[in-house]
Design an enzyme around this catalytic site. Structure first.
Site, PDB file in Angstrom:
ATOM      1  N   GLY A 142      11.495   2.590  15.642  1.00  0.00           N
ATOM      2  CA  GLY A 142      10.979   3.528  14.659  1.00  0.00           C
ATOM      3  C   GLY A 142      11.287   4.961  14.994  1.00  0.00           C
ATOM      4  O   GLY A 142      11.333   5.756  13.963  1.00  0.00           O
TER       5      GLY A 142
ATOM      6  N   ARG B 230       0.682  -3.302  -5.922  1.00  0.00           N
ATOM      7  CA  ARG B 230       1.362  -2.285  -5.484  1.00  0.00           C
ATOM      8  C   ARG B 230       2.905  -2.040  -5.456  1.00  0.00           C
ATOM      9  O   ARG B 230       3.771  -1.106  -5.867  1.00  0.00           O
ATOM     10  CB  ARG B 230       0.825  -1.581  -4.178  1.00  0.00           C
ATOM     11  CG  ARG B 230       1.305  -0.436  -3.487  1.00  0.00           C
ATOM     12  CD  ARG B 230       0.232   0.142  -2.279  1.00  0.00           C
ATOM     13  NE  ARG B 230       0.271  -0.886  -1.299  1.00  0.00           N
ATOM     14  CZ  ARG B 230      -0.527  -0.712  -0.364  1.00  0.00           C
ATOM     15  NH1 ARG B 230      -1.453   0.199  -0.329  1.00  0.00           N
ATOM     16  NH2 ARG B 230      -0.527  -1.615   0.687  1.00  0.00           N
TER      17      ARG B 230
ATOM     18  N   GLY C 272       6.108  -3.581   2.743  1.00  0.00           N
ATOM     19  CA  GLY C 272       5.236  -2.504   2.768  1.00  0.00           C
ATOM     20  C   GLY C 272       5.496  -1.598   1.580  1.00  0.00           C
ATOM     21  O   GLY C 272       6.757  -0.860   1.597  1.00  0.00           O
ATOM     22  N   ALA C 273       4.791  -1.336   0.665  1.00  0.00           N
ATOM     23  CA  ALA C 273       4.834  -0.362  -0.460  1.00  0.00           C
ATOM     24  C   ALA C 273       3.983   0.731  -0.387  1.00  0.00           C
ATOM     25  O   ALA C 273       3.433   1.136  -1.390  1.00  0.00           O
ATOM     26  CB  ALA C 273       4.760  -1.315  -1.687  1.00  0.00           C
TER      27      ALA C 273
ATOM     28  N   THR D 280       0.412  11.746   8.184  1.00  0.00           N
ATOM     29  CA  THR D 280       0.785  10.331   8.466  1.00  0.00           C
ATOM     30  C   THR D 280      -0.489   9.521   7.900  1.00  0.00           C
ATOM     31  O   THR D 280      -0.967   9.675   7.190  1.00  0.00           O
ATOM     32  CB  THR D 280       1.167  10.225  10.064  1.00  0.00           C
ATOM     33  OG1 THR D 280       1.374   8.959  10.163  1.00  0.00           O
ATOM     34  CG2 THR D 280      -0.289  10.247  10.672  1.00  0.00           C
TER      35      THR D 280
ATOM     36  N   GLY E  76       2.599   4.213   1.904  1.00  0.00           N
ATOM     37  CA  GLY E  76       3.084   5.662   2.004  1.00  0.00           C
ATOM     38  C   GLY E  76       4.519   5.883   2.384  1.00  0.00           C
ATOM     39  O   GLY E  76       5.451   6.537   1.885  1.00  0.00           O
TER      40      GLY E  76
ATOM     41  N   GLU F 280      11.428  16.212  -5.412  1.00  0.00           N
ATOM     42  CA  GLU F 280      11.750  15.009  -6.247  1.00  0.00           C
ATOM     43  C   GLU F 280      11.388  13.633  -5.251  1.00  0.00           C
ATOM     44  O   GLU F 280      10.971  12.923  -5.921  1.00  0.00           O
ATOM     45  CB  GLU F 280      13.407  15.042  -6.279  1.00  0.00           C
ATOM     46  CG  GLU F 280      13.989  13.917  -7.055  1.00  0.00           C
ATOM     47  CD  GLU F 280      15.347  13.869  -7.382  1.00  0.00           C
ATOM     48  OE1 GLU F 280      15.886  13.008  -7.915  1.00  0.00           O
ATOM     49  OE2 GLU F 280      15.890  14.871  -6.775  1.00  0.00           O
TER      50      GLU F 280
ATOM     51  N   LYS G  53      -0.547   9.485   3.043  1.00  0.00           N
ATOM     52  CA  LYS G  53       0.546   9.963   2.208  1.00  0.00           C
ATOM     53  C   LYS G  53       0.558  10.018   0.803  1.00  0.00           C
ATOM     54  O   LYS G  53       0.922  11.000   0.070  1.00  0.00           O
ATOM     55  CB  LYS G  53       1.739   9.203   2.746  1.00  0.00           C
ATOM     56  CG  LYS G  53       2.145   9.677   4.161  1.00  0.00           C
ATOM     57  CD  LYS G  53       3.454   8.569   4.557  1.00  0.00           C
ATOM     58  CE  LYS G  53       3.566   8.801   6.406  1.00  0.00           C
ATOM     59  NZ  LYS G  53       4.733   8.117   6.745  1.00  0.00           N
TER      60      LYS G  53
END
Length: 275
Positions: free
Chosen positions: A257, A174, A145-146, A80, A148, A96, A84
């Protein structure tokens, strides 16, 4: 006794000398829900195994994960925040999803002692959305958010049929790098922006750690968000983040979540080859 995220209590059997071990590594790690869900899986399927949380500071992560890989009765590692991306460097093979995302949240020991990494955040999150009635197919989705989790969720949204994905991140570089990878597979369906496309988005997603702490600000503002939009958060603890509370106060639909993780448990079971 262990309490599941749904509040259900159950007893984890005492480990024996034959118990197979699994670990989840993070910093922080107190918020993770995987131990309760995975250990319940082991109990329900009568598997002699246990998953434990391990908190490790960033400077110690390389030593810790390499040490864990040398424990002969440890079969798998969940990863976590914030590890990541770097987890991929400690795998011999990338499946993949991990290859496309450039990040991993699960590593499995193979029979020959090598380690395979995969990432189930994306497919787990999308399955959770669909199951809750928020299918992203043909929708405009803003993803904040880009990191993990975001790098895994983004391709899963596009693979599911999202019409347009609007990416934003505190690091524009990012976000651009992720968009470049996605454009190869899904041309003209990704846009990078400094903020979510509030007025045109059907679904807006927080895929950052902002919201883990009570004092955190909102990961993005809600001004201009359409009344029929869905606001989603990948954070699992607290279950109702500040973002979701603010969205509810505006009468918006929300998606917490925990759905992302609950959908991943069966994926973990197959990946770790649990009977």
């Amino acid at each position: 006794m262990v309490q599941s995220p749904q509040g259900e209590a159950f007893r984890v059997p005492c480990p024996s000398g034959a118990t197979r071990l699994f670990a989840v590594i993070g910093h922080p790690v107190a918020q993770v829900q995987a131990p309760a869900l995975m250990n319940r899986l082991f109990v329900d399927r009568m598997v002699d195994a246990v998953l434990v949380p391990i908190e490790v500071a960033p400077a110690d992560f390389p030593v810790m994960i390499e040490g864990l890989k040398r424990i002969a009765n440890l079969d798998g590692i969940l990863v976590t925040v914030p590890y990541k991306f770097v987890a991929c460097d400690h795998a011999d093979h990338l499946d993949e999803a991990a290859r496309l995302a450039g990040s991993a949240n699960a590593l499995r020991r193979e029979a020959d002692g090598s380690w395979t990494a995969d990432n189930f955040d994306g497919v787990g999150f999308v399955q959770g959305l669909v199951g809750a009635g928020h299918d992203p197919r043909e929708k405009v989705v803003s993803l904040v958010g880009a990191g993990g989790a975001g790098t895994s969720i983004a391709p899963a949204l596009l693979a599911c049929g999202a019409r347009l994905l609007v990416l934003s991140d505190v690091s524009a570089e990012r976000a651009m790098q992720l968009a470049g990878r996605l454009e190869v597979e899904w041309p003209r369906r990704v846009r990078v922006a400094s903020a979510p496309a509030a007025a045109e988005s059907d679904i807006l997603i927080n895929a950052t750690p902002v919201g883990l702490r009570a004092e955190d600000p909102l990961p993005f503002g809600l001004d201009g968000v359409r009344a029929d939009a869905v606001v989603a958060d990948i954070i699992m603890k607290p279950a109702e983040t500040r973002l979701l509370k603010a969205a509810l106060a505006r009468g918006l639909r929300v998606h917490p979540g925990i759905h992302m993780l609950s959908e991943q448990i069966e994926l973990y079971r197959r990946f770790f080859r649990i009977p």
